[in-house]
Design an enzyme around this catalytic site. Sequence first.
Site, PDB file in Angstrom:
ATOM      1  N   LYS A  53       0.842  -1.207   0.000  1.00 16.36           N
ATOM      2  CA  LYS A  53       0.000   0.000   0.000  1.00 16.36           C
ATOM      3  C   LYS A  53       0.876   1.256   0.000  1.00 16.36           C
ATOM      4  O   LYS A  53       0.622   2.205  -0.750  1.00 16.36           O
ATOM      5  CB  LYS A  53      -0.938  -0.004   1.216  1.00 16.36           C
ATOM      6  CG  LYS A  53      -2.024  -1.065   1.111  1.00 16.36           C
ATOM      7  CD  LYS A  53      -2.797  -1.252   2.409  1.00 16.36           C
ATOM      8  CE  LYS A  53      -3.746  -2.446   2.308  1.00 16.36           C
ATOM      9  NZ  LYS A  53      -4.440  -2.767   3.562  1.00 16.36           N
ATOM     10  N   GLN A  97      -4.076  -1.528   9.770  1.00 17.91           N
ATOM     11  CA  GLN A  97      -4.024  -2.866   9.160  1.00 17.91           C
ATOM     12  C   GLN A  97      -4.597  -3.912  10.122  1.00 17.91           C
ATOM     13  O   GLN A  97      -4.216  -3.965  11.296  1.00 17.91           O
ATOM     14  CB  GLN A  97      -2.567  -3.199   8.786  1.00 17.91           C
ATOM     15  CG  GLN A  97      -2.395  -4.507   8.065  1.00 17.91           C
ATOM     16  CD  GLN A  97      -3.044  -4.528   6.668  1.00 17.91           C
ATOM     17  OE1 GLN A  97      -2.979  -3.563   5.917  1.00 17.91           O
ATOM     18  NE2 GLN A  97      -3.697  -5.631   6.337  1.00 17.91           N
ATOM     19  N   ASP A 120     -10.632   3.340   4.431  1.00 12.11           N
ATOM     20  CA  ASP A 120     -11.019   1.931   4.291  1.00 12.11           C
ATOM     21  C   ASP A 120     -12.539   1.791   4.308  1.00 12.11           C
ATOM     22  O   ASP A 120     -13.066   0.712   4.007  1.00 12.11           O
ATOM     23  CB  ASP A 120     -10.446   1.095   5.457  1.00 12.11           C
ATOM     24  CG  ASP A 120      -9.160   0.376   5.073  1.00 12.11           C
ATOM     25  OD1 ASP A 120      -8.924   0.181   3.859  1.00 12.11           O
ATOM     26  OD2 ASP A 120      -8.394   0.002   5.988  1.00 12.11           O
TER      27      ASP A 120
END
Length: 294
Positions: A53, A97, A120
């Site tokens: 990412k 994460q 997200d």
Amino acid sequence: MAVRIDGKVTSEEIKEEIASRVKEIKAEGGKIPHLAAILVGNDGASQTYVNAKVKACEKVGFQSTLVMLKDSISEDDLLDEIQKVNDNADIDGLIVQLPLPKHISVEKVTAKILPEKDVDGFTPANVGRMALNWPTYISATPYGILELLKRYQLETSGKHCVVIGRSHIVGSPMSILMARNDNPGNCTVTITHSRTKNLAEVARSADILIVALGRPEFVTADMVKPGAVVIDVGIHRIEDASKKSGYRLIGDVKFEEVEPIASAITPVPGGVGPMTIAALLYNTLLAAEKKIYS
Ligand code: NAP
């Protein structure tokens, strides 16, 4: 033979579009999008995902910050770290994460992220906005599927969409998105799960079949209506001595059997998977340009 929906090529196109927008922003003297990623612990797979990412951010010209924390960190200290990012005006997007160590509540951590920075799309505020069809950050996998349907100009309006799986990250948001009055959308949706009776029969009634149950090659040709669009979200690593790596990837759909009867299908690998990083970058750009919360 079905059209192969190529997530690799499509995700590269999206990244190029984002990179050219970043160039424009730079030329206009605007603010460069900035993504922060928090990684707790040293799980190998999580490190790989986060590194990919961060690398993708660099490639499109974003700024990125990686905050690495020990897995012994207390829940309160992690919440403080999130608060620091929330308060940092230079950072547009924040991801934490997953998975997190067992002593930390995923719900508390998710709820702590400022919805404006939740690229997200996991916070209750953004999931609610999605359900209401308000502007929001759509989470990575559902965003990727919508974008593939859109870019391959696959008609969804009035179609029967069957979703297999009801997880918070894939099946459930997918069912909401496909039913919204939008394009893609306007489907009549059936969502199925492990308690569904006559699943094969229900699946066979789908014009669009979205498969996210996490069982290798579960969907066989007899479960698919000829001419259906089949989206395979599953990813499984299976041993294969003929490969240099010793393994290969397969999905939740028996591809060789289903491809000849479907009208369009996503392969595994190279279908839904590659779209997820493009989604994250796209949401970060939206955050930097204040397109969702102005
Ligand atoms: P998950 O959280 O394990 O949820 C699986 C869902 O499938 C549950 O709702 C479960 O029903 C249902 N299910 C399980 N067995 C079933 C059966 N025999 N018949 C009908 N429904 C059944 O999985 P997930 O996180 O959504 O992931 C699904 C798959 O997609 C996995 O292979 C995962 O690795 C993959 N994935 C890929 C991406 C990508 O980027 N390509 C992203 C995310 C996930 P219950 O609710 O009743 O238990």
